[in-house]
Write a protein that holds these residues in place. Sequence first.
Motif, PDB file in Angstrom:
ATOM      1  N   ILE A  16      15.955   6.847  -2.872  1.00 23.27           N
ATOM      2  CA  ILE A  16      15.610   5.450  -2.574  1.00 23.27           C
ATOM      3  C   ILE A  16      14.442   4.927  -3.418  1.00 23.27           C
ATOM      4  N   PRO A  17      13.364   5.722  -3.658  1.00 21.29           N
ATOM      5  CA  PRO A  17      12.267   5.184  -4.491  1.00 21.29           C
ATOM      6  C   PRO A  17      12.712   4.656  -5.849  1.00 21.29           C
ATOM      7  N   PRO A  18      13.536   5.417  -6.643  1.00 18.57           N
ATOM      8  CA  PRO A  18      13.994   4.827  -7.900  1.00 18.57           C
ATOM      9  C   PRO A  18      14.878   3.598  -7.695  1.00 18.57           C
ATOM     10  N   LYS A  19      15.641   3.606  -6.595  1.00 22.36           N
ATOM     11  CA  LYS A  19      16.489   2.447  -6.299  1.00 22.36           C
ATOM     12  C   LYS A  19      15.639   1.224  -5.996  1.00 22.36           C
ATOM     13  N   MET A  20      14.563   1.404  -5.222  1.00 26.87           N
ATOM     14  CA  MET A  20      13.652   0.299  -4.911  1.00 26.87           C
ATOM     15  C   MET A  20      12.974  -0.212  -6.183  1.00 26.87           C
ATOM     16  N   HIS A  21      12.642   0.720  -7.080  1.00 23.17           N
ATOM     17  CA  HIS A  21      12.025   0.323  -8.344  1.00 23.17           C
ATOM     18  C   HIS A  21      12.981  -0.532  -9.163  1.00 23.17           C
ATOM     19  N   SER A  22      14.254  -0.136  -9.194  1.00 21.79           N
ATOM     20  CA  SER A  22      15.252  -0.908  -9.937  1.00 21.79           C
ATOM     21  C   SER A  22      15.449  -2.286  -9.320  1.00 21.79           C
ATOM     22  N   GLU A  23      15.432  -2.343  -7.989  1.00 17.86           N
ATOM     23  CA  GLU A  23      15.575  -3.621  -7.303  1.00 17.86           C
ATOM     24  C   GLU A  23      14.406  -4.548  -7.623  1.00 17.86           C
ATOM     25  N   GLY A  76       0.800  -1.204   0.000  1.00 16.27           N
ATOM     26  CA  GLY A  76       0.000   0.000   0.000  1.00 16.27           C
ATOM     27  C   GLY A  76       0.843   1.268   0.000  1.00 16.27           C
ATOM     28  N   TYR A  77       0.183   2.398  -0.247  1.00 19.59           N
ATOM     29  CA  TYR A  77       0.880   3.687  -0.312  1.00 19.59           C
ATOM     30  C   TYR A  77       1.598   3.993   1.000  1.00 19.59           C
ATOM     31  N   ARG A  78       0.885   3.790   2.110  1.00 16.42           N
ATOM     32  CA  ARG A  78       1.467   4.088   3.418  1.00 16.42           C
ATOM     33  C   ARG A  78       2.627   3.153   3.737  1.00 16.42           C
ATOM     34  N   ASP A  79       2.449   1.880   3.451  1.00 21.06           N
ATOM     35  CA  ASP A  79       3.514   0.905   3.704  1.00 21.06           C
ATOM     36  C   ASP A  79       4.746   1.202   2.855  1.00 21.06           C
ATOM     37  N   TYR A  80       4.502   1.627   1.621  1.00 24.21           N
ATOM     38  CA  TYR A  80       5.618   1.930   0.717  1.00 24.21           C
ATOM     39  C   TYR A  80       6.480   3.055   1.275  1.00 24.21           C
TER      40      TYR A  80
END
Length: 204
Positions: free
Chosen positions: A82-89, A2-6
Motif C-alpha cells: 500500500i505505501p508505494p500505491k499511496m505514493h503513486s496516487e 505526520g509519521y503516525r497518521d501516515y
Amino acid sequence: MGYRDYWTEVATRAFSESLKAVSWDNWINIVVKILMPLLIAAALTWWAQTGVEYSRIVQVLLTLGITAIVAIIIFFTKMLTIPPKMHSETLALVPKEQDSEREAAILKLVQLRHDGVRHRNDGKKIEDEGVEWSEESLQWMEDVIATLTIISPAKAEMFRVLDTVPQARHRCLSDDKKFRTKFAMHDYRLVRLTEIADNLLNQS
C-alpha cells in the motif's frame, strides 16, 4: 501528514482490503458466511443430541480459522504494497492540481483582458495627464504578469518588456505626450494579452 497518521492510514487501508479479499468486508457477508453456519451447526447438534453433528462445527471453525489466517497474511502483504500505491496516487494528483491551477490562471487572464479593454476605453476620454489612470494601468500590467507567471515565467517576462511600441489603435483626447505614450503602451499590452490568451485557449 505526520509519521503516525501516515501508518495509521496504511494500516486502515490494509485492514479494509484484507477483509474485502476474504469477503468479510460487510455485515451481510459476516452473517451469511460466519454466523449462519455456526448457528445451523449448533442447532443440528442440539436436535440430534449426538456427537455426529459436532463435526459440522469443527468444519466451520476450521474454515473460519483458515480464512482468518489468509486475511492476516493479506493484511501484512498489504502493509508492504500500500505505501508505494499511496505514493503513486499522490503523484497522480499533481498533474490534476497543476491543470486546475493553469485553467484558473487562463480564466483570470481572460478576465484581465476584459478589465484592460474597459480601462483602455476609459483612457480615451481623459483630457489631462491621467495620473490615476496611469497608476491603474500599471497595476493592471502587474496583475497580468503575476497571472502569466503561473502559466509560464517566460511568457510573463516577454509581456513585461515591450521593445518598440506602435501607435495606439484608438485615439485619446489628451494632448499630454507622457499620457499618450502610456496609453499606447497599455493598448499594445492589450493586443499582446489577447494573442497570449487566444493561444492558451487553443491549447486547452
